[in-house]
Write a protein that holds these residues in place. Structure first.
Motif: not given
Length: 88
Positions: A2-7, A72-78, A33-41
């Motif tokens: 589930d999502h919470e366990t994964r986080l 991509g956008p994730m690395m740019e944020r990093m 940043h994790h709170a706004d991430w999509t499943a793909a992110e």
């Protein structure tokens, strides 16, 4: 899983990298940043954690070219590095 366990699992892996510098960079990035991430992110970040810390850090600070699969956008944020706490 589930999502919470994964986080929770990703947070642990992000903050237990082996060096303080990697913990601050990778763990700090996750925390900010994790709170706004999509499943793909989340998939992207989970796969990134399989890479070597020195490579992740080098790509994020720009001392090594970043492979196309991580660009991509994730690395740019990093790369912003504003999420690393600095004592003053």
């Amino acid at each position: 899983m589930d999502h919470e366990t994964r986080l929770k699992r990703l947070r642990y892996r992000a903050w237990h990298r082996g060096t303080k510098e990697a913990d601050l960079m990778i763990g700090g990035f996750f925390d900010v940043h994790h709170a706004d991430w999509t499943a793909a992110e989340l998939d992207w970040f989970e796969a990134l954690l399989e890479e070597q810390d020195v490579d992740i850090m080098a790509w994020a600070i720009g001392v090594q070219p970043c492979p196309d699969r991580w660009t991509g956008p994730m690395m740019e944020r990093m790369r912003s590095i504003t999420y690393v706490p600095v004592s003053r």
